[in-house]
Motif scaffolding. Sequence first.
Motif, PDB file in Angstrom:
ATOM      1  N   LYS A 248      70.496  48.059  56.639  1.00 27.03           N
ATOM      2  CA  LYS A 248      69.994  47.587  57.926  1.00 27.03           C
ATOM      3  C   LYS A 248      70.861  46.473  58.504  1.00 27.03           C
ATOM      4  O   LYS A 248      71.406  45.640  57.776  1.00 27.03           O
ATOM      5  N   ILE A 249      70.978  46.456  59.825  1.00 29.82           N
ATOM      6  CA  ILE A 249      71.577  45.327  60.508  1.00 29.82           C
ATOM      7  C   ILE A 249      70.633  44.143  60.387  1.00 29.82           C
ATOM      8  O   ILE A 249      69.431  44.272  60.654  1.00 29.82           O
ATOM      9  N   VAL A 250      71.130  43.010  59.961  1.00 31.26           N
ATOM     10  CA  VAL A 250      70.327  41.791  59.869  1.00 31.26           C
ATOM     11  C   VAL A 250      70.741  40.887  61.039  1.00 31.26           C
ATOM     12  O   VAL A 250      71.825  40.308  61.033  1.00 31.26           O
ATOM     13  N   ALA A 251      69.882  40.828  62.048  1.00 31.74           N
ATOM     14  CA  ALA A 251      70.228  40.082  63.267  1.00 31.74           C
ATOM     15  C   ALA A 251      68.966  39.446  63.844  1.00 31.74           C
ATOM     16  O   ALA A 251      68.422  39.926  64.840  1.00 31.74           O
ATOM     17  N   PRO A 252      68.469  38.379  63.211  1.00 33.26           N
ATOM     18  CA  PRO A 252      67.244  37.728  63.687  1.00 33.26           C
ATOM     19  C   PRO A 252      67.359  37.326  65.161  1.00 33.26           C
ATOM     20  O   PRO A 252      68.349  36.727  65.582  1.00 33.26           O
ATOM     21  N   GLY A 253      66.342  37.707  65.926  1.00 35.97           N
ATOM     22  CA  GLY A 253      66.330  37.378  67.335  1.00 35.97           C
ATOM     23  C   GLY A 253      67.070  38.367  68.216  1.00 35.97           C
ATOM     24  O   GLY A 253      67.040  38.252  69.442  1.00 35.97           O
ATOM     25  N   TYR A 254      67.741  39.332  67.599  1.00 39.01           N
ATOM     26  CA  TYR A 254      68.469  40.355  68.350  1.00 39.01           C
ATOM     27  C   TYR A 254      67.693  41.668  68.325  1.00 39.01           C
ATOM     28  O   TYR A 254      66.971  41.960  67.379  1.00 39.01           O
ATOM     29  N   ILE A 255      67.856  42.459  69.359  1.00 35.56           N
ATOM     30  CA  ILE A 255      67.165  43.749  69.446  1.00 35.56           C
ATOM     31  C   ILE A 255      67.833  44.753  68.506  1.00 35.56           C
ATOM     32  O   ILE A 255      69.050  44.882  68.470  1.00 35.56           O
ATOM     33  N   ILE A 256      66.994  45.445  67.736  1.00 36.56           N
ATOM     34  CA  ILE A 256      67.447  46.544  66.893  1.00 36.56           C
ATOM     35  C   ILE A 256      66.709  47.799  67.356  1.00 36.56           C
ATOM     36  O   ILE A 256      65.496  47.761  67.472  1.00 36.56           O
ATOM     37  N   PRO A 257      67.371  48.896  67.656  1.00 33.46           N
ATOM     38  CA  PRO A 257      68.786  49.157  67.391  1.00 33.46           C
ATOM     39  C   PRO A 257      69.731  48.378  68.298  1.00 33.46           C
ATOM     40  O   PRO A 257      69.376  47.988  69.412  1.00 33.46           O
ATOM     41  N   HIS A 258      70.922  48.169  67.769  1.00 35.92           N
ATOM     42  CA  HIS A 258      72.024  47.623  68.548  1.00 35.92           C
ATOM     43  C   HIS A 258      72.485  48.738  69.489  1.00 35.92           C
ATOM     44  O   HIS A 258      73.022  49.750  69.062  1.00 35.92           O
TER      45      HIS A 258
END
Length: 201
Positions: free
Chosen positions: A106-116
């Motif tokens: 998984k992409i780990v991107a707190p505060g970012y929208i997933i999916p990229h």
Amino acid sequence: MIAIIDYGAGNIFSVKNALDYLGFENKLTSDKNDLINADALILPGVGAFPEAMKMLGNSGLIGVIKEEAKKKPLLGICLGMQMLFEKGYEFEETDGLGLIGGKVDKIVAPGYIIPHMGWNKLEKLNDCPLMDGLGDNEYVYFVHSFQAYCDDANIAAYCEYPDKVPALVTDGRFVYGAQFHPEKSGSTGLQILKNFGGLIK
């Protein structure tokens, strides 16, 4: 001839249209003899890692892909790129093709929208022939929730989301992978596909 591997889990027609536009002879195929006789291979992919690997396994093409990748250019696109790695962890642990060391998780991107999803800038990390002719302000189109985790030596370019997400990877020999969709990335994507076609001997 570039063989576009048709195993049931790829955005094959948009890739074919891009190659047609660039003037490269190409063929959608699930025939292993076509892969053996081709000058280069493209492995597209959309969907989930375990199901795509199952479909590829059912096609009977895994062995020939691994063998041909030792001697001719292979480009994995989106999920096809992820399948180049050793393991995937979408829903369950699944073996990949093992052509590049590393895993997909998984992409780990707190505060970012997933999916990229959308356009992001390519940041060059290592020299790669697929990036010939590109400048320092090139944007490409992504749609993904999982990313590769691998050595920097295998990363030709990355994007920031917010950390380093591998965008273009290589084994340093014949195998390349694009996390983004070059066939949907305008002139930048077409240049990358043109460069791939230019690897044919």
